[in-house]
Design a protein around this motif. Structure first.
Motif, PDB file in Angstrom:
ATOM      1  N   THR A   4       0.839  -1.193   0.000  1.00  0.00           N
ATOM      2  CA  THR A   4       0.000   0.000   0.000  1.00  0.00           C
ATOM      3  C   THR A   4       0.874   1.243   0.000  1.00  0.00           C
ATOM      4  N   VAL A   5       0.315   2.357  -0.429  1.00  0.00           N
ATOM      5  CA  VAL A   5       1.030   3.634  -0.456  1.00  0.00           C
ATOM      6  C   VAL A   5       0.646   4.430   0.781  1.00  0.00           C
ATOM      7  N   ARG A   6       1.649   4.902   1.508  1.00  0.00           N
ATOM      8  CA  ARG A   6       1.417   5.689   2.715  1.00  0.00           C
ATOM      9  C   ARG A   6       2.320   6.921   2.698  1.00  0.00           C
ATOM     10  N   PHE A   7       2.007   7.905   3.537  1.00  0.00           N
ATOM     11  CA  PHE A   7       2.905   9.042   3.746  1.00  0.00           C
ATOM     12  C   PHE A   7       2.759   9.511   5.187  1.00  0.00           C
ATOM     13  N   SER A   8       3.872   9.904   5.776  1.00  0.00           N
ATOM     14  CA  SER A   8       3.887  10.290   7.189  1.00  0.00           C
ATOM     15  C   SER A   8       4.173  11.770   7.391  1.00  0.00           C
ATOM     16  N   GLU A   9       4.373  12.497   6.292  1.00  0.00           N
ATOM     17  CA  GLU A   9       4.529  13.951   6.364  1.00  0.00           C
ATOM     18  C   GLU A   9       3.891  14.569   5.127  1.00  0.00           C
ATOM     19  N   LEU A  10       3.447  15.807   5.259  1.00  0.00           N
ATOM     20  CA  LEU A  10       2.847  16.518   4.140  1.00  0.00           C
ATOM     21  C   LEU A  10       3.938  17.025   3.214  1.00  0.00           C
ATOM     22  N   GLY A  11       3.610  17.080   1.908  1.00  0.00           N
ATOM     23  CA  GLY A  11       4.617  17.596   0.983  1.00  0.00           C
ATOM     24  C   GLY A  11       4.380  17.148  -0.436  1.00  0.00           C
ATOM     25  N   GLY A  12       5.446  17.185  -1.229  1.00  0.00           N
ATOM     26  CA  GLY A  12       5.375  16.840  -2.633  1.00  0.00           C
ATOM     27  C   GLY A  12       5.292  15.336  -2.857  1.00  0.00           C
ATOM     28  N   PRO A  13       5.302  14.914  -4.119  1.00  0.00           N
ATOM     29  CA  PRO A  13       5.166  13.494  -4.446  1.00  0.00           C
ATOM     30  C   PRO A  13       6.186  12.596  -3.750  1.00  0.00           C
ATOM     31  N   SER A  14       7.352  13.120  -3.446  1.00  0.00           N
ATOM     32  CA  SER A  14       8.410  12.297  -2.869  1.00  0.00           C
ATOM     33  C   SER A  14       8.077  11.772  -1.468  1.00  0.00           C
ATOM     34  N   VAL A  15       7.049  12.317  -0.808  1.00  0.00           N
ATOM     35  CA  VAL A  15       6.696  11.814   0.532  1.00  0.00           C
ATOM     36  C   VAL A  15       5.977  10.479   0.458  1.00  0.00           C
ATOM     37  N   LEU A  16       5.522  10.091  -0.735  1.00  0.00           N
ATOM     38  CA  LEU A  16       4.779   8.833  -0.891  1.00  0.00           C
ATOM     39  C   LEU A  16       5.736   7.648  -0.843  1.00  0.00           C
ATOM     40  N   GLU A  17       5.358   6.628  -0.081  1.00  0.00           N
ATOM     41  CA  GLU A  17       6.170   5.422   0.063  1.00  0.00           C
ATOM     42  C   GLU A  17       5.281   4.191  -0.089  1.00  0.00           C
ATOM     43  N   VAL A  18       5.822   3.153  -0.728  1.00  0.00           N
ATOM     44  CA  VAL A  18       5.128   1.872  -0.828  1.00  0.00           C
ATOM     45  C   VAL A  18       5.604   0.993   0.322  1.00  0.00           C
ATOM     46  N   THR A  19       4.660   0.505   1.117  1.00  0.00           N
ATOM     47  CA  THR A  19       5.005  -0.298   2.282  1.00  0.00           C
ATOM     48  C   THR A  19       4.103  -1.512   2.353  1.00  0.00           C
ATOM     49  N   GLU A  20       4.420  -2.458   3.219  1.00  0.00           N
ATOM     50  CA  GLU A  20       3.611  -3.658   3.396  1.00  0.00           C
ATOM     51  C   GLU A  20       2.888  -3.608   4.730  1.00  0.00           C
ATOM     52  N   VAL A  21       1.612  -3.985   4.702  1.00  0.00           N
ATOM     53  CA  VAL A  21       0.795  -4.038   5.909  1.00  0.00           C
ATOM     54  C   VAL A  21       0.037  -5.364   5.902  1.00  0.00           C
ATOM     55  N   ASP A  22      -0.601  -5.705   7.011  1.00  0.00           N
ATOM     56  CA  ASP A  22      -1.419  -6.911   7.062  1.00  0.00           C
ATOM     57  C   ASP A  22      -2.585  -6.803   6.084  1.00  0.00           C
ATOM     58  N   ASP A  23      -2.989  -7.928   5.535  1.00  0.00           N
ATOM     59  CA  ASP A  23      -4.136  -7.929   4.629  1.00  0.00           C
ATOM     60  C   ASP A  23      -5.366  -7.368   5.335  1.00  0.00           C
ATOM     61  N   GLU A  54     -10.592  18.676   3.783  1.00  0.00           N
ATOM     62  CA  GLU A  54     -10.559  18.143   5.138  1.00  0.00           C
ATOM     63  C   GLU A  54      -9.103  17.988   5.572  1.00  0.00           C
ATOM     64  N   GLU A  55      -8.882  18.077   6.872  1.00  0.00           N
ATOM     65  CA  GLU A  55      -7.529  17.978   7.401  1.00  0.00           C
ATOM     66  C   GLU A  55      -6.987  16.567   7.225  1.00  0.00           C
ATOM     67  N   THR A  56      -5.723  16.446   6.857  1.00  0.00           N
ATOM     68  CA  THR A  56      -5.073  15.152   6.692  1.00  0.00           C
ATOM     69  C   THR A  56      -4.550  14.666   8.038  1.00  0.00           C
ATOM     70  N   ARG A  57      -4.967  13.457   8.424  1.00  0.00           N
ATOM     71  CA  ARG A  57      -4.476  12.855   9.660  1.00  0.00           C
ATOM     72  C   ARG A  57      -3.310  11.918   9.330  1.00  0.00           C
ATOM     73  N   LEU A  58      -2.147  12.243   9.839  1.00  0.00           N
ATOM     74  CA  LEU A  58      -0.945  11.472   9.529  1.00  0.00           C
ATOM     75  C   LEU A  58      -0.694  10.402  10.594  1.00  0.00           C
ATOM     76  N   PRO A  59      -0.085   9.267  10.199  1.00  0.00           N
ATOM     77  CA  PRO A  59       0.239   8.855   8.826  1.00  0.00           C
ATOM     78  C   PRO A  59      -1.036   8.529   8.059  1.00  0.00           C
ATOM     79  N   ALA A  60      -0.977   8.649   6.735  1.00  0.00           N
ATOM     80  CA  ALA A  60      -2.191   8.537   5.939  1.00  0.00           C
ATOM     81  C   ALA A  60      -1.976   7.676   4.705  1.00  0.00           C
ATOM     82  N   GLY A  61      -3.100   7.142   4.207  1.00  0.00           N
ATOM     83  CA  GLY A  61      -3.127   6.501   2.904  1.00  0.00           C
ATOM     84  C   GLY A  61      -3.684   7.478   1.896  1.00  0.00           C
TER      85      GLY A  61
END
Length: 328
Positions: A4-23, A54-61
């Protein structure tokens, strides 16, 4: 595990990260979609930057719109495992997101995807046409013969709004910053194109409409430019703001005492209302079957690992139509 794609800080495209989570595991009123393709929207860029409605709640998908196959259901309902579906924006991205290879979504935000519709088209068609129908026809009352001024017309919503206007017999006037995209917009169904960086918007619109102005404005930009949009609107007309791309405050130009209606519109007004969503689905479905509606796909990126590149392209403003990321 689910990618899944997540981000933990606001900003440009580079804040997006692909990570693994439980199904994901669906609860009542939810289902899981094995995602085939994702449709990108400006709202997601704004949510990532913290400038959305709406306000973004971090970390977010991230992500409103996708196509795929139902792989799990929380309870018996309209959909079963194996059904082909599209997910439409009917939720907060603080609660659900679809940038993933498996997405947990509310069942109310899912619509059937015909077998003849490709995964790419299924990820590209619903959101733009639902916004166009809901803002212009259902709440705006657009009818045959009306002129409608459509800003950000090269976006997927802008292109869909022109098709919706054409289907009801209205006359779409598209705006673009330069004339370089004029022919593309005319080919896509615009009756007229105004290059706002090269022409006087108000003067050109009044010329096109014989001095009367447009009956409808469908604006994705907002901000200070709304003053000129109001000046280009006919007496008793409607200015509908459905986006905030300018990121600047929008003030009703009361000093000019315009005789018009000015309103805001969000897709949630319809996707959170089962009956309104049903009517919209019938309208869009009829347009697809007749050939009046077809998703405008500008570029397809392959794989979740291209999500940063895809968002960089989204923010480049080079596209004419939808950007899609395939997952499988």
């Amino acid at each position: 595990m689910t990618r899944t794609v997540r981000f933990s800080e606001l900003g440009g495209p580079s804040v997006l990260e692909v990570t693994e989570v439980d199904d994901p595991v669906p609860g009542p009123g939810e289902l899981v979609v094995d995602v085939a393709a994702i449709g990108l929207n400006r709202a997601e860029s704004m949510f990532r930057q913290g400038t959305y409605i709406e306000e973004t709640r971090l970390p977010a998908g991230l992500g409103y719109e996708c196509s795929g196959t139902v792989s799990a259901v929380g309870e018996p309902g309209r959909f079963a495992v194996g059904d082909r579906v599209s997910v439409v924006p009917g939720f907060s991205m603080n609660d659900y997101s679809v940038y993933a290879d498996r997405a947990l979504v509310p069942a109310r935000a899912v619509v059937p995807l015909p077998d003849a519709t490709s995964w790419v088209d299924g990820a590209a068609v619903w959101m733009p046409f639902l916004v166009g129908y809901g803002g212009l026809v259902e709440t705006g009352g657009l009818t045959a013969g009306d002129h409608v001024l459509i800003t950000a017309a090269t976006s997927s919503v802008g292109l869909a709004a022109m098709a919706v206007a054409r289907r009801v017999g209205a006359i779409p006037i598209a705006t673009s910053r330069s004339s370089s995209k004029a022919q593309s917009l005319l080919d896509a169904g615009a009756a007229h194109v105004v290059a706002t960086g090269e022409e006087d918007l108000v003067g050109k619109v009044l010329e096109i409409t014989g001095g009367r102005g447009v009956e409808h404005v469908f604006d994705a930009v907002a901000g200070p430019g709304v003053t000129d949009l109001c000046r280009a609107t006919a007496k008793g007309g409607i200015v509908t703001i459905h986006g905030l791309l300018s990121g600047q405050p929008t003030i009703f130009p009361a000093e000019t005492l315009p005789d018009l209606w000015m309103r805001s519109y969000t897709l949630f007004a319809m996707t959170h209302d089962e009956e309104r969503l049903r009517r919209a689905g019938e309208f869009v479905g009829a347009g697809l079957r007749s050939g009046d509606f077809a998703p405008q796909v500008d570029r397809v990126f392959s794989g979740l690992d291209t999500i940063v590149e895809a968002h960089e392209y989204l923010e480049s403003n080079q596209q004419v139509g939808k950007i899609v990321v395939t997952v499988r």
